[in-house]
Design a protein around this motif. Sequence first.
Motif, mmCIF file in Angstrom:
data_model
loop_
_atom_site.group_PDB
_atom_site.id
_atom_site.type_symbol
_atom_site.label_atom_id
_atom_site.label_comp_id
_atom_site.label_asym_id
_atom_site.label_seq_id
_atom_site.Cartn_x
_atom_site.Cartn_y
_atom_site.Cartn_z
ATOM 1 N N LEU A 190 6.633 6.999 -0.845
ATOM 2 C CA LEU A 190 5.337 6.287 -0.224
ATOM 3 C C LEU A 190 5.107 6.252 -1.289
ATOM 4 O O LEU A 190 4.660 7.174 -2.093
ATOM 5 C CB LEU A 190 4.800 6.593 0.777
ATOM 6 N N ILE A 191 4.019 5.119 -2.014
ATOM 7 C CA ILE A 191 3.312 5.116 -2.446
ATOM 8 C C ILE A 191 1.698 4.611 -2.341
ATOM 9 O O ILE A 191 2.266 2.570 -2.017
ATOM 10 C CB ILE A 191 4.214 4.420 -4.157
ATOM 11 N N GLU B 112 -3.463 5.549 -7.156
ATOM 12 C CA GLU B 112 -1.952 5.770 -6.741
ATOM 13 C C GLU B 112 -1.463 7.207 -6.565
ATOM 14 O O GLU B 112 -2.132 8.162 -7.777
ATOM 15 C CB GLU B 112 -0.556 5.019 -8.381
ATOM 16 N N PHE B 113 -1.165 7.330 -5.323
ATOM 17 C CA PHE B 113 -0.325 8.388 -4.288
ATOM 18 C C PHE B 113 0.692 8.346 -4.338
ATOM 19 O O PHE B 113 1.475 7.132 -3.650
ATOM 20 C CB PHE B 113 -2.026 8.726 -3.460
ATOM 21 N N VAL B 114 1.092 9.356 -4.687
ATOM 22 C CA VAL B 114 2.770 9.821 -4.237
ATOM 23 C C VAL B 114 2.872 10.348 -2.748
ATOM 24 O O VAL B 114 2.668 12.003 -3.240
ATOM 25 C CB VAL B 114 3.817 9.965 -5.180
ATOM 26 N N ILE C 245 -0.217 0.003 0.488
ATOM 27 C CA ILE C 245 1.402 1.233 0.109
ATOM 28 C C ILE C 245 2.845 0.322 0.792
ATOM 29 O O ILE C 245 3.411 -0.922 1.165
ATOM 30 C CB ILE C 245 1.712 2.016 2.002
ATOM 31 N N GLY C 246 3.537 1.235 -0.482
ATOM 32 C CA GLY C 246 4.665 0.545 -0.359
ATOM 33 C C GLY C 246 5.774 1.929 -0.214
ATOM 34 O O GLY C 246 5.595 3.235 -0.807
ATOM 35 N N GLY C 247 6.942 1.068 0.157
ATOM 36 C CA GLY C 247 7.337 2.715 0.948
ATOM 37 C C GLY C 247 8.942 2.256 0.461
ATOM 38 O O GLY C 247 9.862 1.076 0.516
ATOM 39 N N ALA C 248 9.530 3.434 0.473
ATOM 40 C CA ALA C 248 11.754 3.653 0.392
ATOM 41 C C ALA C 248 12.100 4.169 0.569
ATOM 42 O O ALA C 248 11.672 5.844 1.010
ATOM 43 C CB ALA C 248 12.138 2.320 -0.894
ATOM 44 N N ARG D 22 11.991 1.091 -6.102
ATOM 45 C CA ARG D 22 12.066 0.092 -5.134
ATOM 46 C C ARG D 22 10.626 -0.200 -4.628
ATOM 47 O O ARG D 22 10.736 -0.296 -3.608
ATOM 48 C CB ARG D 22 12.942 0.320 -4.318
ATOM 49 N N ALA D 23 10.338 1.215 -3.717
ATOM 50 C CA ALA D 23 9.087 1.216 -3.654
ATOM 51 C C ALA D 23 7.236 1.252 -3.997
ATOM 52 O O ALA D 23 7.058 0.088 -3.505
ATOM 53 C CB ALA D 23 8.549 3.351 -3.019
ATOM 54 N N ASP D 24 7.559 0.831 -5.571
ATOM 55 C CA ASP D 24 6.498 0.375 -6.323
ATOM 56 C C ASP D 24 6.843 -1.348 -6.040
ATOM 57 O O ASP D 24 5.652 -1.915 -5.820
ATOM 58 C CB ASP D 24 7.038 0.763 -8.060
ATOM 59 N N ALA D 25 7.840 -2.052 -5.795
ATOM 60 C CA ALA D 25 8.302 -3.251 -5.681
ATOM 61 C C ALA D 25 7.142 -3.679 -3.840
ATOM 62 O O ALA D 25 6.922 -4.604 -4.601
ATOM 63 C CB ALA D 25 9.870 -3.303 -6.309
#
Length: 628
Positions: free
Chosen positions: A502-503, A549-551, A589-592, A607-610
């Motif tokens: 997750l980002i 940004e947090f990962v 939030i983006g996730g992959a 891919r999560a960033d996209a």
Amino acid sequence: MSAFAVVACLCVALSWSAVACAQTRFNAAELARLKQFSDTGNPAFNAELVSAIQRLDATDAPSLITELIFLFGELRYAYGSSYTALAAVEAAYALALTTGDASMTASLDGLAGQMQFASDRSSRPARDRIMRGLNAQRATGQALPLARQLSAYATLLQDVNEFAYAMRMSNEAVSIVEQNDINASGTVSAVGLGVYYTHAELLRAVGDARAAIAAGEKLLKLSLLAGNQEFAGYAELALGRVYQRTGELDRAAASLEASYARARQFADPMGQAVAALDRADIAWERSQFTVAEEWSKKVAPLIAQIDDPVLRVRHDLHATRLLAMHGQPQPARAALERARTTLAGNDQVWLKALVRLAEAEVLASEGKSEASLQAMREGMQLNTESERLTLRDVVAAQGDLYRLNERELREKQMAQDSRLREAQLDAAEQRVLTQRLVVALVTFAALVAAAAAFWQLGRAQRFRRRAEVDGLTGIRSRSAIESHALAAFERSNRDHKTVSILIADVDGLKAVNDSRGHAEGDMLLREMSALIASSLRQQDVLGRWGGDEFVAILLDTDARAAADIAERVRLAVANGLAEKWADLGACSIGGAMRLAPDESFEMTLARADAALYRAKQAGKNRVMFAQD
């Protein structure tokens, strides 16, 4: 250079007669009418533009001359015929330098560079000139001319596989258009439509098919709302290409045929040629050789008007294959050699692959079976290498979809400098420790030496721990999260377990910094990190990636479970920060999920960033997951 010299250059470039220049004078009202025609895609625009240029006179206002020639140069560039207008654009640029119009000077300078780069993709001076025009346009503060130049450069960068750089340019252009070019009725100018077209094509090129289709449909809707049928054709082209990428060949063929028809309506040779060649590619893919030949023949009368070397090569290779298929080895060989000559100096692997595969068919038609088989093998190897290189560039671009702002860039540099200083301190302490141990052994002060060594090692460990902890939020640093990610991915390979990334990004940090100061923004980041950490599970690993940004690394977690956790995090942040920061205290939030054992952490994160970028574009304060 005088206005008369500009008109003279233009007349020479287009081979016009002196009689044409003696017609009714051109005026500012007609210029405004032409710009309206351009924005609405009026089919009369081309003829009206040529008529206006024919009526230019040396005594006309320089501003009228430069703007009119800029419109003409842009049109010829878009239609793939830069060589018919470059001399006029250069002359207009020289004239603009004398008028003091900095924005038009920058536009003409950039356009001339684009024309030069389009005809020679390896030209360093052309790229330098484009950047000079961009920098000059930035200094003027003119939004839409800057968006136009950014988007045009992004298209050229895409052609040479510099996807990450192209995406940065395109993202900036889209942002400018959305802030400056949407009127009360929801329509945009031709500049805005061009920016959206470039963005749709880039999303297709970097492999985000779903986003590319959405962007193409948005462009089609905006084009039809503005009544601009020409850009509607470009939207059909973008959609046709992405449908072809996703294997929806019937929809791709229909969209490309619609794009060709619209381009033909506007007498656009470039638009017709691109759509026809792409349509022929689909026919080859389906082994519909008669259909492929039909569409290839549509390109033949157009290619002489186009100075784009890649299109010329594609046309010659189509001709090569058709001639070889019809048992005409000599004309096929001649077409192949034309393609090779055009490609001289071009080292793009995918084009070399096409040439080698076409040569295999020529060799087969010449009865040279063994040589044909060898050429086929080499062509396939080049094709595989091209796909590998493109995938590498695409992953870099996906990681660059959500661009860092200036503060984040500064923080990254500071973090890098901090890590370097800490490494130097560790090395210095290790040297001191070694020296003291040697002295202790020599002087038999074993007890003192042991105490000193223990103190030094403890201090080194504290420095190491400091490098692993983010100084602002107290959670893991970027270097620490990268180490945990490598370990998690190795464990995933070993135990055949899933792992997801997750980002998360603060939606309103810039607004808080601007309105309340950076100290308040830092407090927001600390509370944000605490809320995210409290919403994760015990086995999950959280770190600050940089800026806002947090990962998070989610172990033994598939896409569905990761999406549920992401939504829980989003709600916790929104609710926890609502009282103090209102709508500024939220996150996207983006996730992959890792797709395969050979997919690296960087690729999954990209891919999560996209997906995060899509969440931002969709309105923020939401979760988007990578479409696998």
